[in-house]
Design a protein around this motif. Structure first.
Motif, PDB file in Angstrom:
ATOM      1  N   ASN A 140       0.870  -1.174   0.000  1.00 37.32           N
ATOM      2  CA  ASN A 140       0.000   0.000   0.000  1.00 37.32           C
ATOM      3  C   ASN A 140       0.907   1.224   0.000  1.00 37.32           C
ATOM      4  O   ASN A 140       1.078   1.886   1.028  1.00 37.32           O
ATOM      5  CB  ASN A 140      -0.910   0.003   1.233  1.00 37.32           C
ATOM      6  CG  ASN A 140      -1.914   1.153   1.222  1.00 37.32           C
ATOM      7  OD1 ASN A 140      -2.198   1.755   0.183  1.00 37.32           O
ATOM      8  ND2 ASN A 140      -2.444   1.471   2.402  1.00 37.32           N
ATOM      9  N   GLY A 160      -3.048   9.707  -2.197  1.00 36.89           N
ATOM     10  CA  GLY A 160      -3.641   8.728  -1.282  1.00 36.89           C
ATOM     11  C   GLY A 160      -3.791   9.291   0.117  1.00 36.89           C
ATOM     12  O   GLY A 160      -4.807   9.084   0.794  1.00 36.89           O
ATOM     13  N   ASP A 203      -5.212  -1.751   8.136  1.00 35.17           N
ATOM     14  CA  ASP A 203      -6.218  -1.496   7.102  1.00 35.17           C
ATOM     15  C   ASP A 203      -7.634  -1.818   7.580  1.00 35.17           C
ATOM     16  O   ASP A 203      -8.607  -1.276   7.049  1.00 35.17           O
ATOM     17  CB  ASP A 203      -5.930  -2.324   5.847  1.00 35.17           C
ATOM     18  CG  ASP A 203      -4.652  -1.883   5.135  1.00 35.17           C
ATOM     19  OD1 ASP A 203      -4.012  -0.928   5.611  1.00 35.17           O
ATOM     20  OD2 ASP A 203      -4.296  -2.517   4.130  1.00 35.17           O
ATOM     21  N   PHE A 236     -10.286   9.333  -5.790  1.00 37.98           N
ATOM     22  CA  PHE A 236      -9.870   7.932  -5.890  1.00 37.98           C
ATOM     23  C   PHE A 236      -9.037   7.711  -7.154  1.00 37.98           C
ATOM     24  O   PHE A 236      -8.067   6.944  -7.137  1.00 37.98           O
ATOM     25  CB  PHE A 236     -11.091   7.003  -5.876  1.00 37.98           C
ATOM     26  CG  PHE A 236     -11.564   6.652  -4.491  1.00 37.98           C
ATOM     27  CD1 PHE A 236     -12.325   7.545  -3.749  1.00 37.98           C
ATOM     28  CD2 PHE A 236     -11.246   5.433  -3.917  1.00 37.98           C
ATOM     29  CE1 PHE A 236     -12.763   7.237  -2.459  1.00 37.98           C
ATOM     30  CE2 PHE A 236     -11.665   5.106  -2.634  1.00 37.98           C
ATOM     31  CZ  PHE A 236     -12.431   6.010  -1.894  1.00 37.98           C
ATOM     32  N   PHE A 287      -5.480   6.129  -6.969  1.00 41.64           N
ATOM     33  CA  PHE A 287      -5.338   4.717  -7.362  1.00 41.64           C
ATOM     34  C   PHE A 287      -5.375   4.477  -8.874  1.00 41.64           C
ATOM     35  O   PHE A 287      -5.341   3.332  -9.321  1.00 41.64           O
ATOM     36  CB  PHE A 287      -6.431   3.883  -6.694  1.00 41.64           C
ATOM     37  CG  PHE A 287      -6.349   3.889  -5.189  1.00 41.64           C
ATOM     38  CD1 PHE A 287      -5.344   3.184  -4.530  1.00 41.64           C
ATOM     39  CD2 PHE A 287      -7.265   4.603  -4.423  1.00 41.64           C
ATOM     40  CE1 PHE A 287      -5.258   3.180  -3.138  1.00 41.64           C
ATOM     41  CE2 PHE A 287      -7.187   4.618  -3.034  1.00 41.64           C
ATOM     42  CZ  PHE A 287      -6.181   3.907  -2.384  1.00 41.64           C
ATOM     43  N   SER A 294     -13.940   1.584  -4.030  1.00 35.34           N
ATOM     44  CA  SER A 294     -14.155   0.250  -3.456  1.00 35.34           C
ATOM     45  C   SER A 294     -13.809   0.271  -1.972  1.00 35.34           C
ATOM     46  O   SER A 294     -13.120   1.180  -1.486  1.00 35.34           O
ATOM     47  CB  SER A 294     -13.275  -0.781  -4.177  1.00 35.34           C
ATOM     48  OG  SER A 294     -11.913  -0.558  -3.871  1.00 35.34           O
ATOM     49  N   THR A 347     -11.799  -1.765  -0.449  1.00 38.18           N
ATOM     50  CA  THR A 347     -10.363  -1.947  -0.263  1.00 38.18           C
ATOM     51  C   THR A 347      -9.621  -0.625  -0.407  1.00 38.18           C
ATOM     52  O   THR A 347      -8.775  -0.268   0.429  1.00 38.18           O
ATOM     53  CB  THR A 347      -9.820  -2.962  -1.291  1.00 38.18           C
ATOM     54  OG1 THR A 347     -10.482  -4.212  -1.084  1.00 38.18           O
ATOM     55  CG2 THR A 347      -8.321  -3.146  -1.138  1.00 38.18           C
ATOM     56  N   ARG A 348      -9.929   0.114  -1.448  1.00 35.87           N
ATOM     57  CA  ARG A 348      -9.262   1.393  -1.667  1.00 35.87           C
ATOM     58  C   ARG A 348      -9.594   2.384  -0.552  1.00 35.87           C
ATOM     59  O   ARG A 348      -8.738   3.172  -0.126  1.00 35.87           O
ATOM     60  CB  ARG A 348      -9.660   1.961  -3.024  1.00 35.87           C
ATOM     61  CG  ARG A 348      -9.045   1.212  -4.206  1.00 35.87           C
ATOM     62  CD  ARG A 348      -9.508   1.782  -5.527  1.00 35.87           C
ATOM     63  NE  ARG A 348      -8.730   1.247  -6.644  1.00 35.87           N
ATOM     64  CZ  ARG A 348      -8.848   1.640  -7.896  1.00 35.87           C
ATOM     65  NH1 ARG A 348      -9.750   2.570  -8.217  1.00 35.87           N
ATOM     66  NH2 ARG A 348      -8.084   1.128  -8.848  1.00 35.87           N
ATOM     67  N   GLN A 363      -7.462   1.418   2.343  1.00 36.19           N
ATOM     68  CA  GLN A 363      -6.045   1.684   2.085  1.00 36.19           C
ATOM     69  C   GLN A 363      -5.735   3.178   2.160  1.00 36.19           C
ATOM     70  O   GLN A 363      -4.678   3.571   2.651  1.00 36.19           O
ATOM     71  CB  GLN A 363      -5.657   1.142   0.708  1.00 36.19           C
ATOM     72  CG  GLN A 363      -5.531  -0.378   0.669  1.00 36.19           C
ATOM     73  CD  GLN A 363      -5.091  -0.883  -0.692  1.00 36.19           C
ATOM     74  OE1 GLN A 363      -5.401  -0.288  -1.720  1.00 36.19           O
ATOM     75  NE2 GLN A 363      -4.368  -1.989  -0.699  1.00 36.19           N
ATOM     76  N   ALA A 364      -6.647   4.001   1.679  1.00 37.07           N
ATOM     77  CA  ALA A 364      -6.424   5.448   1.749  1.00 37.07           C
ATOM     78  C   ALA A 364      -6.382   5.920   3.200  1.00 37.07           C
ATOM     79  O   ALA A 364      -5.521   6.722   3.585  1.00 37.07           O
ATOM     80  CB  ALA A 364      -7.520   6.182   0.974  1.00 37.07           C
TER      81      ALA A 364
END
Length: 345
Positions: free
Chosen positions: A50, A56, A129, A163, A167, A173, A175-176, A179-180
């Motif tokens: 990540n 991000g 995460d 986003f 990314f 999503s 997951t994103r 992660q952010a």
């Protein structure tokens, strides 16, 4: 005349260009979003999975401050994690969540998270995460579902471009999203206290004789748990608090093992001057009260840590002078640059 004027004009430009060519090219320094302090160990978070980028981090910071992550749009992550107090819920023994509901535990600081593998007082989450999900879906905190949050973000025209910047595509999503948030939280590195500068022999790194005496006492009597430069060994221990109120079982809630009853994570002491109240239930509102407790009020409860029960004595032997010296030292762990860094708010 005209030719002469032109010649002079362009001659001047050429001169400027030549002068510019003589000046060494000054390359812009790459933005340092995350760096390992010289006196820290290597982080344990998988940074290669990540990678932290400015886009991000900006997205993560925006999400961190967005109250739409809660059911009714009233509570953001920053509500219980306020920068000026090392990202704790200042003066709240237990955090207050949505509909002013009372949480079950005191809010831990958010700092140096890249060096931790188990989160919350009971270590119930093992991946940074995944930590936001716990707060978002807790009915006492934000009382929302992660699925709903992601849908809200998709419907908000502000987010798809963010986003995409972070990314590569505008896909929003889960997951994103997580992660952010991690990228932003990973940048919350506190390592520029007066103590750090003293250790690294940097300007401003002065400790008074009293503070150094406090450090010596601390290393002898406290560092068994609050170890290393992170000032925690990241273990779970029962520190002998009087069992009251909800009879929180701590680590045993996660492991369901009797030997983990009443054990809680050893918190870092960085910025401890600002993170009151203390303990998992916020029962102590001053460092003096904490040290008085360790010196004279430790209870011989189930699974009491052996370090607090040595040679037939409960607690830690501390004189009044030693307590004051330890407090003087602990205040050198306050990192004003971290607490006031505009990049974090």
């Amino acid at each position: 005349m005209y030719t002469t004027t032109i010649s002079k004009r362009w001659g001047g430009v050429l001169c400027l260009l030549l002068m510019a060519g003589c000046v060494p090219k000054q390359e812009a320094e790459p933005e340092r979003l995350f760096a390992v302090p010289a006196n820290f160990p290597q982080p344990v978070y998988a940074l290669d999975k990540n990678q932290i980028t400015s886009a991000g981090v900006l997205l993560g910071r925006t999400l961190f401050n967005d109250s739409n992550l809660s059911r009714d749009g009233s509570i953001a992550c920053s509500e219980c994690h306020q920068q000026a107090y090392a990202f704790t819920h200042h003066q709240h023994d237990l955090s207050h969540g949505i509909d002013n509901r009372l949480g079950e535990r005191n809010s831990l600081p958010l700092q140096n998270l890249a060096w931790s593998t188990q989160f919350f007082w009971d270590g119930g989450v093992h991946d940074l995460d995944l930590t936001p999900i716990t707060a978002i879906e807790n009915p006492l905190e934000m009382d929302e579902t992660t699925t709903n949050v992601v849908q809200k973000l998709r419907n908000n025209p502000k987010y798809p471009p963010m986003f995409k910047a972070a990314f590569g595509t505008d896909e929003v999503s889960g997951t994103r999203f997580l992660q952010a948030l991690s990228q932003f939280m990973l940048t919350l590195v506190s390592a520029n206290s007066r103590y750090d500068k003293w250790v690294r022999k940097e300007p401003g790194g002065m400790l008074t004789p009293d503070e150094q005496a406090g450090l010596a006492v601390f290393r002898t009597k406290c560092s068994g748990c609050h170890a290393g430069e992170l000032f925690t060994d990241n273990s779970f221990r029962n520190n002998g608090l009087y069992i009251q109120g909800s009879r929180d079982l701590g680590r045993a809630r996660v492991t369901e093992r009797a030997e983990d009853r009443y054990k809680f994570k050893v918190p870092s002491l960085r910025n401890v001057e600002k993170t009151l109240p203390y303990m998992h239930d916020g029962r102590f509102y001053s460092l003096s009260a904490v040290l008085d407790y360790y010196a004279g009020n430790v209870q011989n409860t189930e699974n009491l840590d052996p370090l607090l029960k040595q040679n037939g004595r409960l607690g830690i032997a501390l004189t009044d002078v030693e307590k004051q010296q330890i407090i003087a030292f602990l205040k050198t762990l306050t990192d004003e640059e971290f607490l006031k860094n505009p990049q974090f708010n």
